[in-house]
Design an enzyme around this catalytic site. Sequence first.
Site, PDB file in Angstrom:
ATOM      1  N   ARG A 181       0.813  -1.225   0.000  1.00 45.51           N
ATOM      2  CA  ARG A 181       0.000   0.000   0.000  1.00 45.51           C
ATOM      3  C   ARG A 181       0.845   1.274   0.000  1.00 45.51           C
ATOM      4  O   ARG A 181       0.469   2.281   0.597  1.00 45.51           O
ATOM      5  CB  ARG A 181      -0.982   0.022   1.181  1.00 45.51           C
ATOM      6  CG  ARG A 181      -1.981  -1.098   1.177  1.00 45.51           C
ATOM      7  CD  ARG A 181      -2.919  -1.034  -0.029  1.00 45.51           C
ATOM      8  NE  ARG A 181      -3.757  -2.220  -0.071  1.00 45.51           N
ATOM      9  CZ  ARG A 181      -3.462  -3.323  -0.776  1.00 45.51           C
ATOM     10  NH1 ARG A 181      -2.382  -3.376  -1.550  1.00 45.51           N
ATOM     11  NH2 ARG A 181      -4.253  -4.364  -0.759  1.00 45.51           N
ATOM     12  N   SER A 230     -10.896  -0.858   3.346  1.00 47.50           N
ATOM     13  CA  SER A 230     -10.278  -1.420   4.551  1.00 47.50           C
ATOM     14  C   SER A 230      -9.647  -0.307   5.364  1.00 47.50           C
ATOM     15  O   SER A 230      -8.883   0.500   4.839  1.00 47.50           O
ATOM     16  CB  SER A 230      -9.189  -2.424   4.179  1.00 47.50           C
ATOM     17  OG  SER A 230      -9.770  -3.506   3.505  1.00 47.50           O
ATOM     18  N   GLU A 300      -4.754   1.937   7.071  1.00 48.21           N
ATOM     19  CA  GLU A 300      -4.473   1.966   5.631  1.00 48.21           C
ATOM     20  C   GLU A 300      -4.956   3.307   5.077  1.00 48.21           C
ATOM     21  O   GLU A 300      -4.382   3.864   4.158  1.00 48.21           O
ATOM     22  CB  GLU A 300      -5.205   0.802   4.944  1.00 48.21           C
ATOM     23  CG  GLU A 300      -4.966   0.754   3.462  1.00 48.21           C
ATOM     24  CD  GLU A 300      -5.529  -0.508   2.804  1.00 48.21           C
ATOM     25  OE1 GLU A 300      -5.429  -1.598   3.385  1.00 48.21           O
ATOM     26  OE2 GLU A 300      -6.069  -0.371   1.693  1.00 48.21           O
TER      27      GLU A 300
HETATM   28  C1  FAD Z   1     -15.490   0.163  -1.204  1.00 45.79           C
HETATM   29  C2  FAD Z   1     -13.996   0.318  -1.270  1.00 45.79           C
HETATM   30  C3  FAD Z   1     -13.208  -0.768  -1.609  1.00 45.79           C
HETATM   31  C4  FAD Z   1     -11.815  -0.636  -1.676  1.00 45.79           C
HETATM   32  N1  FAD Z   1     -11.071  -1.727  -2.005  1.00 45.79           N
HETATM   33  C5  FAD Z   1      -9.735  -1.615  -2.085  1.00 45.79           C
HETATM   34  C6  FAD Z   1      -8.924  -2.755  -2.441  1.00 45.79           C
HETATM   35  O1  FAD Z   1      -9.396  -3.840  -2.689  1.00 45.79           O
HETATM   36  N2  FAD Z   1      -7.577  -2.562  -2.513  1.00 45.79           N
HETATM   37  C7  FAD Z   1      -6.994  -1.355  -2.260  1.00 45.79           C
HETATM   38  O2  FAD Z   1      -5.759  -1.260  -2.349  1.00 45.79           O
HETATM   39  N3  FAD Z   1      -7.735  -0.282  -1.920  1.00 45.79           N
HETATM   40  C8  FAD Z   1      -9.080  -0.370  -1.828  1.00 45.79           C
HETATM   41  N4  FAD Z   1      -9.834   0.721  -1.480  1.00 45.79           N
HETATM   42  C9  FAD Z   1      -9.161   1.987  -1.137  1.00 45.79           C
HETATM   43  C10 FAD Z   1      -9.000   2.980  -2.294  1.00 45.79           C
HETATM   44  O3  FAD Z   1     -10.056   2.866  -3.224  1.00 45.79           O
HETATM   45  C11 FAD Z   1      -7.666   2.809  -2.997  1.00 45.79           C
HETATM   46  O4  FAD Z   1      -6.579   3.021  -2.126  1.00 45.79           O
HETATM   47  C12 FAD Z   1      -7.541   3.791  -4.170  1.00 45.79           C
HETATM   48  O5  FAD Z   1      -6.405   3.455  -4.915  1.00 45.79           O
HETATM   49  C13 FAD Z   1      -7.432   5.237  -3.713  1.00 45.79           C
HETATM   50  O6  FAD Z   1      -7.611   6.070  -4.836  1.00 45.79           O
HETATM   51  P1  FAD Z   1      -8.238   7.522  -4.704  1.00 45.79           P
HETATM   52  O7  FAD Z   1      -8.182   8.169  -6.020  1.00 45.79           O
HETATM   53  O8  FAD Z   1      -9.556   7.459  -4.052  1.00 45.79           O
HETATM   54  O9  FAD Z   1      -7.164   8.179  -3.713  1.00 45.79           O
HETATM   55  P2  FAD Z   1      -7.429   9.301  -2.609  1.00 45.79           P
HETATM   56  O10 FAD Z   1      -8.224   8.708  -1.496  1.00 45.79           O
HETATM   57  O11 FAD Z   1      -7.940  10.523  -3.246  1.00 45.79           O
HETATM   58  O12 FAD Z   1      -5.949   9.543  -2.095  1.00 45.79           O
HETATM   59  C14 FAD Z   1      -5.241   8.509  -1.466  1.00 45.79           C
HETATM   60  C15 FAD Z   1      -3.767   8.940  -1.347  1.00 45.79           C
HETATM   61  O13 FAD Z   1      -3.216   9.063  -2.653  1.00 45.79           O
HETATM   62  C16 FAD Z   1      -2.700  10.382  -2.842  1.00 45.79           C
HETATM   63  N5  FAD Z   1      -2.951  10.761  -4.244  1.00 45.79           N
HETATM   64  C17 FAD Z   1      -4.135  10.741  -4.920  1.00 45.79           C
HETATM   65  N6  FAD Z   1      -3.933  11.176  -6.186  1.00 45.79           N
HETATM   66  C18 FAD Z   1      -2.618  11.467  -6.293  1.00 45.79           C
HETATM   67  C19 FAD Z   1      -1.790  11.969  -7.356  1.00 45.79           C
HETATM   68  N7  FAD Z   1      -2.271  12.261  -8.566  1.00 45.79           N
HETATM   69  N8  FAD Z   1      -0.468  12.158  -7.108  1.00 45.79           N
HETATM   70  C20 FAD Z   1       0.052  11.867  -5.894  1.00 45.79           C
HETATM   71  N9  FAD Z   1      -0.661  11.411  -4.850  1.00 45.79           N
HETATM   72  C21 FAD Z   1      -1.990  11.200  -5.060  1.00 45.79           C
HETATM   73  C22 FAD Z   1      -3.472  11.267  -1.871  1.00 45.79           C
HETATM   74  O14 FAD Z   1      -2.740  12.431  -1.546  1.00 45.79           O
HETATM   75  C23 FAD Z   1      -3.604  10.315  -0.681  1.00 45.79           C
HETATM   76  O15 FAD Z   1      -2.400  10.291   0.033  1.00 45.79           O
HETATM   77  C24 FAD Z   1     -11.208   0.605  -1.393  1.00 45.79           C
HETATM   78  C25 FAD Z   1     -12.024   1.706  -1.057  1.00 45.79           C
HETATM   79  C26 FAD Z   1     -13.389   1.568  -0.984  1.00 45.79           C
HETATM   80  C27 FAD Z   1     -14.244   2.749  -0.629  1.00 45.79           C
END
Ligand code: FAD
Length: 307
Positions: A181, A230, A300
């Site tokens: 992660r 998670s 996480e």
């Molecule tokens: C229902 C559900 C199921 C999920 N299942 C999983 C799973 O199976 N596996 C998993 O790994 N995760 C899972 N997640 C968590 C999440 O969806 C992932 O971690 C996803 O990759 C986060 O993407 P985001 O665009 O929402 O990031 P954000 O929540 O917007 O940001 C997360 C982090 O990434 C950084 N970030 C975002 N964009 C950029 C960029 N362009 N440049 C630099 N940093 C950036 C942010 O600053 C922050 O630190 C789940 C979430 C939910 C709600």
Amino acid sequence: MADINKIQDALGDIAVGKILYDEPMSRYASLLVGGKADALVFIVNEDQLIQIVRRLKEKKIDFLPVGNMTNIIVRDGGYHGVILLMKGLNGVSYLCTPERQHYISAQAGAALASVLSRALAEELTGMEFCAGIPGSIGGAVRMNAGAYGREIKDVVEIVFLLDVDGKKKALRREEISFSYRKAGLPPEAIILSARFRLEKGQAQQIKKRTSEIIQWRHEKHPLEYPNAGSVFKNIPGQTVGELIEELGMKGVSCGDAQVSLKHANFIVNRGKAKASDVLELIALIQSKAKQEKGVILEPEVVIIGED
Ligand SMILES: Cc1cc2nc3c(=O)[nH]c(=O)nc-3n(C[C@H](O)[C@H](O)[C@H](O)COP(=O)(O)OP(=O)(O)OC[C@H]3O[C@@H](n4cnc5c(N)ncnc54)[C@H](O)[C@@H]3O)c2cc1C
């Protein structure tokens, strides 16, 4: 620490695009909790982003890129700085080289789901494990998102970013130390886009695998409530969900934040939860896990902002 006047002064004379001041992050986060950001900028192209970041750095104003906010909690006191919402940077393209190597490129704000759709349209396999992860490409690369034994690092070929010096840079997968992660990138680096190497597959199989995964997620995860996936990172030996159940914490609430009855490593918002309710619940689980099982649970979810 920034304030709205300072941000307005800093950005006043450049083409910022849409910007909202004092904007509640609960409107954007999947958990529907979170305090206000001093400013929220809607990023729609790289030039705009580069100009804004350059200016914010000059003026020493904090900033943070976000994608779909599915893995982030902004404390109720808010984020003092500028949140850069990357969703508008959402192009996805396909390339097949003369050597028949297949690549999908996607800008940081593109949803994983749209990359999967494009892969399916081109009959490319390799990213099905991302099905149902509601994040953006930037968030997925930054978090090295994963499921079913695979992670983004297994498919990403090159990550294009805006480095700490404000310059564009391309890093090959081998140059980034990915771990669970986490992508080993400088904290201030902004991911602009990424290129994924996929293999030619069969549309029917890709579709079947994708819908199996999505169905599994609907059965196991509390998708009927706002959540952030998670809450804690995996631990060796058992799932975090099982551990939290053993602690008797399934269904425990702080305000409207509740440890999901369906999957104990999820916290759901049953209505009007605040970030403080979620954080209190996280702290409660952590302290019970340490006291009763000697286990340190590490969130996480990314937690930012002021109390
Ligand atoms: C229902 C559900 C199921 C999920 N299942 C999983 C799973 O199976 N596996 C998993 O790994 N995760 C899972 N997640 C968590 C999440 O969806 C992932 O971690 C996803 O990759 C986060 O993407 P985001 O665009 O929402 O990031 P954000 O929540 O917007 O940001 C997360 C982090 O990434 C950084 N970030 C975002 N964009 C950029 C960029 N362009 N440049 C630099 N940093 C950036 C942010 O600053 C922050 O630190 C789940 C979430 C939910 C709600």
